[in-house]
Design a protein around this motif. Structure first.
Motif, PDB file in Angstrom:
ATOM      1  N   ALA A   1       0.838  -1.209   0.000  1.00 42.97           N
ATOM      2  CA  ALA A   1       0.000   0.000   0.000  1.00 42.97           C
ATOM      3  C   ALA A   1       0.868   1.254   0.000  1.00 42.97           C
ATOM      4  N   ALA A   2       1.973   1.215   0.731  1.00 42.19           N
ATOM      5  CA  ALA A   2       2.875   2.373   0.793  1.00 42.19           C
ATOM      6  C   ALA A   2       3.517   2.630  -0.565  1.00 42.19           C
ATOM      7  N   VAL A   3       3.924   1.573  -1.248  1.00 44.46           N
ATOM      8  CA  VAL A   3       4.519   1.725  -2.578  1.00 44.46           C
ATOM      9  C   VAL A   3       3.463   2.248  -3.548  1.00 44.46           C
ATOM     10  N   GLU A   4       2.276   1.661  -3.491  1.00 42.38           N
ATOM     11  CA  GLU A   4       1.205   2.063  -4.402  1.00 42.38           C
ATOM     12  C   GLU A   4       0.818   3.532  -4.216  1.00 42.38           C
ATOM     13  N   SER A   5       0.820   3.998  -2.977  1.00 42.32           N
ATOM     14  CA  SER A   5       0.436   5.385  -2.712  1.00 42.32           C
ATOM     15  C   SER A   5       1.571   6.372  -3.000  1.00 42.32           C
ATOM     16  N   GLY A   6       2.790   5.865  -3.202  1.00 42.42           N
ATOM     17  CA  GLY A   6       3.917   6.719  -3.535  1.00 42.42           C
ATOM     18  C   GLY A   6       4.709   7.227  -2.344  1.00 42.42           C
ATOM     19  N   VAL A   7       4.375   6.806  -1.126  1.00 45.24           N
ATOM     20  CA  VAL A   7       5.144   7.266   0.035  1.00 45.24           C
ATOM     21  C   VAL A   7       6.426   6.465   0.222  1.00 45.24           C
ATOM     22  N   VAL A   8       6.541   5.355  -0.492  1.00 48.27           N
ATOM     23  CA  VAL A   8       7.760   4.550  -0.513  1.00 48.27           C
ATOM     24  C   VAL A   8       8.193   4.394  -1.958  1.00 48.27           C
ATOM     25  N   SER A   9       9.456   4.662  -2.220  1.00 49.13           N
ATOM     26  CA  SER A   9      10.036   4.413  -3.529  1.00 49.13           C
ATOM     27  C   SER A   9      10.736   3.060  -3.457  1.00 49.13           C
ATOM     28  N   ALA A  10      10.321   2.134  -4.297  1.00 47.14           N
ATOM     29  CA  ALA A  10      10.922   0.797  -4.324  1.00 47.14           C
ATOM     30  C   ALA A  10      11.323   0.499  -5.769  1.00 47.14           C
ATOM     31  N   SER A  11      12.630   0.504  -6.023  1.00 43.69           N
ATOM     32  CA  SER A  11      13.107   0.243  -7.374  1.00 43.69           C
ATOM     33  C   SER A  11      13.918  -1.044  -7.391  1.00 43.69           C
ATOM     34  N   GLY A  12      13.807  -1.744  -8.488  1.00 42.32           N
ATOM     35  CA  GLY A  12      14.523  -3.003  -8.637  1.00 42.32           C
ATOM     36  C   GLY A  12      13.616  -4.189  -8.380  1.00 42.32           C
ATOM     37  N   THR A  13      13.976  -5.303  -8.959  1.00 40.39           N
ATOM     38  CA  THR A  13      13.127  -6.491  -8.875  1.00 40.39           C
ATOM     39  C   THR A  13      13.072  -7.109  -7.489  1.00 40.39           C
TER      40      THR A  13
END
Length: 132
Positions: A102-114
């Motif tokens: 949910a945090a990644v989807e809302s943009g409050v967490v940036s998660a890059s890479g597989t």
């Protein structure tokens, strides 16, 4: 002498409990830098201790950056798998008050890479009950 990433679970829990009220009620004043930093560094280093490795870098500026999750190690430049967020969001994740996806989807967490999303399996670090 203990390494930087060796944490005392009781100290981590105490640091998190010191900011609990603010995590559960964002209208309260932000904790002091030392108090907030202790909770952020403690939980991030606990993650690195529980999920040792160098495949994912977790960044919570300006407090800490740790590497975790077994797998290929990067040696130059930016790591291929990075999770970055602010202190409050990190602590919400670390305490189970916020879901990683949910945090990644809302943009409050940036998660890059597989492999960045693999840290979700190691969360929460210190469980806090959700406020009523």
């Amino acid at each position: 002498m203990a390494g930087r990433n060796v944490v005392d679970p009781a100290q981590v829990r105490a640091a998190v409990l010191g900011v609990r009220d603010w995590l559960q009620d964002p209208v309260l004043p932000v904790p002091g830098r030392a108090e907030l930093g202790a909770a952020v560094r403690g939980t991030a280093r606990a993650l690195a201790g529980s999920a040792p490795g160098h495949s994912v870098e977790v960044r919570v500026p300006p407090f800490v950056a740790v590497q975790c999750i077994e797998g290929p190690r990067h040696t130059r430049g930016n790591p291929p798998n990075v999770v970055e967020t602010d202190a409050r969001t990190w602590l919400l994740l670390a305490t189970g008050l916020l879901d990683f996806a949910a945090a990644v989807e809302s943009g409050v967490v940036s998660a890059s890479g597989t492999r960045a999303g693999e840290i979700a399996a190691w969360l929460p670090i210190v469980v806090l009950p959700r406020p009523d």
